[in-house]
Design an enzyme around this catalytic site. Structure first.
Site, mmCIF file in Angstrom:
data_model
loop_
_atom_site.group_PDB
_atom_site.id
_atom_site.type_symbol
_atom_site.label_atom_id
_atom_site.label_comp_id
_atom_site.label_asym_id
_atom_site.label_seq_id
_atom_site.Cartn_x
_atom_site.Cartn_y
_atom_site.Cartn_z
ATOM 1 N N SER A 164 31.937 21.408 63.423
ATOM 2 C CA SER A 164 32.563 21.267 64.739
ATOM 3 C C SER A 164 33.920 21.966 64.772
ATOM 4 O O SER A 164 34.724 21.848 63.840
ATOM 5 C CB SER A 164 32.757 19.783 65.066
ATOM 6 O OG SER A 164 33.511 19.668 66.249
ATOM 7 N N LEU A 165 34.164 22.693 65.862
ATOM 8 C CA LEU A 165 35.462 23.366 66.028
ATOM 9 C C LEU A 165 36.452 22.460 66.752
ATOM 10 O O LEU A 165 37.616 22.811 66.914
ATOM 11 C CB LEU A 165 35.273 24.646 66.854
ATOM 12 C CG LEU A 165 34.396 25.724 66.223
ATOM 13 C CD1 LEU A 165 34.151 26.843 67.230
ATOM 14 C CD2 LEU A 165 35.057 26.293 64.974
ATOM 15 N N LYS A 221 25.056 12.203 72.976
ATOM 16 C CA LYS A 221 25.583 12.348 74.339
ATOM 17 C C LYS A 221 24.899 11.437 75.358
ATOM 18 O O LYS A 221 25.507 11.032 76.334
ATOM 19 C CB LYS A 221 25.457 13.797 74.802
ATOM 20 C CG LYS A 221 26.540 14.715 74.263
ATOM 21 C CD LYS A 221 26.408 16.091 74.880
ATOM 22 C CE LYS A 221 27.474 17.029 74.397
ATOM 23 N NZ LYS A 221 27.484 18.310 75.082
ATOM 24 N N ASP A 238 31.887 18.842 80.062
ATOM 25 C CA ASP A 238 31.131 20.111 80.038
ATOM 26 C C ASP A 238 31.082 20.647 81.468
ATOM 27 O O ASP A 238 31.206 21.847 81.712
ATOM 28 C CB ASP A 238 29.689 19.882 79.551
ATOM 29 C CG ASP A 238 29.626 19.707 78.044
ATOM 30 O OD1 ASP A 238 30.540 20.187 77.362
ATOM 31 O OD2 ASP A 238 28.677 19.064 77.555
ATOM 32 N N GLY A 282 18.123 21.464 79.410
ATOM 33 C CA GLY A 282 18.609 20.386 78.529
ATOM 34 C C GLY A 282 19.937 19.834 79.013
ATOM 35 O O GLY A 282 20.294 19.972 80.197
ATOM 36 N N LYS A 296 9.911 20.871 83.115
ATOM 37 C CA LYS A 296 11.282 20.436 82.823
ATOM 38 C C LYS A 296 12.253 21.025 83.849
ATOM 39 O O LYS A 296 13.257 20.409 84.208
ATOM 40 C CB LYS A 296 11.706 20.926 81.420
ATOM 41 C CG LYS A 296 11.035 20.193 80.302
ATOM 42 C CD LYS A 296 11.884 18.996 79.932
ATOM 43 C CE LYS A 296 11.239 18.237 78.793
ATOM 44 N NZ LYS A 296 11.991 17.058 78.448
ATOM 45 N N TYR A 325 28.653 29.855 71.633
ATOM 46 C CA TYR A 325 29.898 30.478 71.139
ATOM 47 C C TYR A 325 29.814 30.893 69.670
ATOM 48 O O TYR A 325 30.773 31.415 69.118
ATOM 49 C CB TYR A 325 31.114 29.555 71.369
ATOM 50 C CG TYR A 325 30.939 28.139 70.899
ATOM 51 C CD1 TYR A 325 30.518 27.150 71.779
ATOM 52 C CD2 TYR A 325 31.199 27.793 69.587
ATOM 53 C CE1 TYR A 325 30.342 25.851 71.364
ATOM 54 C CE2 TYR A 325 31.029 26.495 69.163
ATOM 55 C CZ TYR A 325 30.600 25.525 70.052
ATOM 56 O OH TYR A 325 30.427 24.241 69.627
ATOM 57 N N GLY A 374 30.712 31.674 75.592
ATOM 58 C CA GLY A 374 30.749 30.216 75.526
ATOM 59 C C GLY A 374 32.079 29.682 75.024
ATOM 60 O O GLY A 374 32.385 28.500 75.214
HETATM 61 P P1 NAP Z 1 19.257 20.748 74.564
HETATM 62 O O1 NAP Z 1 19.539 19.514 75.344
HETATM 63 O O2 NAP Z 1 18.427 20.657 73.337
HETATM 64 O O3 NAP Z 1 18.559 21.794 75.578
HETATM 65 C C1 NAP Z 1 18.135 23.050 75.156
HETATM 66 C C2 NAP Z 1 17.336 23.727 76.257
HETATM 67 O O4 NAP Z 1 16.965 25.002 75.783
HETATM 68 C C3 NAP Z 1 16.034 22.989 76.599
HETATM 69 O O5 NAP Z 1 15.744 23.203 77.937
HETATM 70 C C4 NAP Z 1 15.019 23.733 75.706
HETATM 71 O O6 NAP Z 1 13.709 23.678 76.190
HETATM 72 C C5 NAP Z 1 15.537 25.149 75.795
HETATM 73 N N1 NAP Z 1 15.077 25.953 74.684
HETATM 74 C C6 NAP Z 1 15.175 25.674 73.362
HETATM 75 N N2 NAP Z 1 14.650 26.675 72.624
HETATM 76 C C7 NAP Z 1 14.165 27.605 73.525
HETATM 77 C C8 NAP Z 1 13.505 28.839 73.383
HETATM 78 N N3 NAP Z 1 13.202 29.335 72.185
HETATM 79 N N4 NAP Z 1 13.174 29.498 74.513
HETATM 80 C C9 NAP Z 1 13.464 28.999 75.721
HETATM 81 N N5 NAP Z 1 14.086 27.830 75.926
HETATM 82 C C10 NAP Z 1 14.449 27.130 74.825
HETATM 83 O O7 NAP Z 1 20.602 21.453 74.118
HETATM 84 P P2 NAP Z 1 22.012 21.451 74.898
HETATM 85 O O8 NAP Z 1 22.843 20.329 74.403
HETATM 86 O O9 NAP Z 1 21.736 21.570 76.343
HETATM 87 O O10 NAP Z 1 22.679 22.792 74.329
HETATM 88 C C11 NAP Z 1 22.201 24.067 74.708
HETATM 89 C C12 NAP Z 1 23.133 25.144 74.208
HETATM 90 O O11 NAP Z 1 24.390 25.026 74.855
HETATM 91 C C13 NAP Z 1 23.467 24.990 72.722
HETATM 92 O O12 NAP Z 1 22.580 25.760 71.977
HETATM 93 C C14 NAP Z 1 24.899 25.483 72.606
HETATM 94 O O13 NAP Z 1 24.939 26.793 72.100
HETATM 95 C C15 NAP Z 1 25.413 25.473 74.010
HETATM 96 N N6 NAP Z 1 26.581 24.572 74.151
HETATM 97 C C16 NAP Z 1 27.742 25.138 74.512
HETATM 98 C C17 NAP Z 1 28.859 24.348 74.697
HETATM 99 C C18 NAP Z 1 30.159 24.974 75.059
HETATM 100 O O14 NAP Z 1 31.135 24.247 75.240
HETATM 101 N N7 NAP Z 1 30.229 26.265 75.174
HETATM 102 C C19 NAP Z 1 28.781 22.970 74.538
HETATM 103 C C20 NAP Z 1 27.553 22.420 74.158
HETATM 104 C C21 NAP Z 1 26.462 23.242 73.975
HETATM 105 P P3 NAP Z 1 12.640 22.570 75.693
HETATM 106 O O15 NAP Z 1 12.994 21.317 76.448
HETATM 107 O O16 NAP Z 1 11.347 23.133 76.050
HETATM 108 O O17 NAP Z 1 12.852 22.416 74.212
#
Ligand code: NAP
Length: 499
Positions: free
Chosen positions: A244-245, A293, A330, A355, A381, A439, A460
């Protein structure tokens, strides 16, 4: 009580030359160091190192010599006689203290120790590398039998409750070093001096016990040498949490604004165990990350309606009465990142993924008056999220012909280590702006493809900093030092990228 500092640098290396280098580095950062003679590869190396030490000008720092044998959890393979000989030499070379593990002490008459090591002060130690002993009072009584100058109990903690028990015990004692061992106990370990432990150990380079934080990090990131009873405690909970950063970012904010507060990473597998430490440790607020979360909602006394709608909380405030209030920053992070770049009201926005982050992004845009389109690899979804945000789900085949003001990736596709992947192809990028919430790396394949098409790109990192500064402001009630917090994140990412 053992010197004037509370951070004890652990100097441990196989060669005398490395030990010397580590010790000199340590003494630039703290005035207390443990010399792990048992880490030196053989008796000759120990002799070489102690000879060098003896030739140095008298140290202003306090030095503790340790030559722990294998049966006490150390690395020294020689006899007890040789162990005591090395400790005696270390005292002659300038160490004021020696650490004697209970395994050796139980085999040596106190008179012998007095003759050999009487010039030094004794820290008698007991280590429990597998679990917390059942009766700490008895352990302490055994350690104090021959009236050593101080005692040390280091015990593996399987839970935060275990580590609190150890520190609570330390508070009832005098002249004690209490060390909760293990990854789960790491944050409590950093707080140990304010809870009654005489010191904490921080290795210069080589961890000598599980859950240790390196000296430079302990001082630069956590300012562990400044933590006192007035220090406000914050943290982040998640599993995993090691990468974690947030600690680098939030602590940089506290340093920049000179707030007496520390932000610690909690590896949390059992939410109930963590919630049980909020009051005893005086935790004022915490960030929540994967996988808690959504689960955290059931522990909250109150939740911001928007966070409730999103179904995820990433920020918790602990009010004076101990009540927990949940927020989702977020959402704020997305708005702060994009509102100065494009007019959100009336814009068409495509969100990839359905997600947790996609939900925050979708509600942020919907609230700002944008038309939301959601693509997810499973349409079933995408549909409910699109509906909840007043938008519509879209199928992949239409992306080539549709155009958007902004495209937001909220899937992990392209995230380290799969950096050659992109959720969309170049010909599907029909937008004025592409924002990737990922990011790691800062510039994803998706952003590279977009930049090549002349599209404005947003990383990000911006959202990560924006959600973090929003948390910082919720907790402190002050304006966050955005530039300092961003610098800490970028520096940490640059260091990772160089590895
Ligand atoms: P999450 O709840 O697991 O949701 C991930 C989403 O991506 C789901 O809809 C999933 O679909 C889809 N997905 C996963 N693998 C895929 C693939 N190969 N092809 C197409 N769709 C795919 O995760 P989250 O918490 O939303 O986080 C998502 C991303 O946000 C993280 O990877 C992270 O890099 C980024 N993030 C950024 C910040 C920031 O502050 N910048 C903060 C948190 C997260 P399914 O439901 O079908 O699995």
């Amino acid at each position: 009580m053992i010197g004037s500092a509370t951070i004890c640098a652990v100097v441990a290396a196989p060669q005398a030359a490395e030990m010397r280098r580590e010790l000199l580095h340590a003494l630039r950062r703290t005035k207390l160091a443990e010399l792990r003679l048992d880490w030196l590869s053989n008796d000759a190396e120990i002799g070489r190192f102690l000879q060098w030490l003896a030739a140095q000008p008298k140290q202003k720092a306090t030095l503790i010599a340790t030559c722990r044998r294998l049966d006490g959890g150390g690395r020294y393979k020689g006899s007890i006689a040789k162990q005591l000989f090395h400790l005696a030499e270390a005292i002659r070379a300038g160490c004021q203290w020696y650490d004697l593990e209970v395994e050796t002490a139980s085999l040596c008459p106190p008179e012998l120790l007095d003759v050999l090591l009487g010039e030094g002060r004794q820290l008698r130690s007991a280590h429990f590398f597998k679990r917390m002993p059942k009766n700490l009072r008895r352990v302490a009584a055994d350690l104090r039998r021959d009236a050593p100058d101080a005692i040390k109990i280091a015990a593996h903690c399987n839970s935060l409750a275990d580590s609190l028990m150890l520190l609570r015990f330390a508070r009832s004692q005098r002249n004690i070093v209490a060390i909760p061992l293990g990854d789960i106990a790491m944050p409590v370990r950093l707080l140990a001096p304010r809870e009654g432990s005489a010191l904490i150990y921080a290795p210069v380079e080589n961890a000598t016990a599980p859950g240790q934080v390196l000296l430079d990090e302990a001082i630069s990131v956590y300012r562990a040498d400044k933590v006192d009873r007035r220090t406000r405690v914050y943290g982040v909970i998640g599993d995993p949490i090691g990468h974690s950063l947030s600690p680098a970012m939030q602590n940089a904010g506290f340093q920049a604004r000179r707030v007496n507060a520390v932000y610690l990473p909690f590896l949390v597998r059992d939410l109930k165990d963590f919630i049980g430490t909020v009051q005893p440790l005086g935790i004022r607020g915490f960030s929540v990350t994967i996988p808690h979360k959504e689960r955290i909602l059931r522990y909250l006394d109150r939740c911001d309606p928007l966070a409730e709608k999103i179904g995820a909380v990433n920020t918790v405030v602990v009010r004076g009465n101990g009540k927990l209030y949940g927020y989702n920053t977020d959402y704020v992070g997305v708005l702060r990142t994009l509102q100065n770049r494009i007019p959100l009201k009336g814009s068409r926005v495509l969100i990839l993924g359905a997600g947790g982050v996609a939900r925050a992004v979708a509600f942020a845009f919907a609230q700002a008056g944008a038309a939301v389109y959601v693509w997810a690899r499973r349409i079933e979804k995408a549909k409910p999220l699109a509906r909840a945000a007043g938008g519509q789900a879209i199928e992949r085949k239409h992306l080539r012909t549709e155009s958007f003001d902004a495209i937001v990736n909220a899937t992990p596709v392209g995230m380290h280590p799969n950096i050659s992947q992109s959720p969309l192809n170049a010909n599907e990028l029909n937008g004025r702006l592409v924002f990737d919430t990922i990011y790691r790396p800062r510039e994803t394949k998706l952003l590279q493809l977009a930049a090549r098409r002349g599209i404005q790109t947003v990383s990000g990192v911006d959202m990560f900093v924006a959600q973090g500064t929003a948390q910082w402001e919720i907790w402190t009630g002050q304006r966050a030092p955005h530039a300092a917090m961003r610098r800490a994140v970028v520096r940490a990412l640059e260091r990772e990228e160089k590895k």
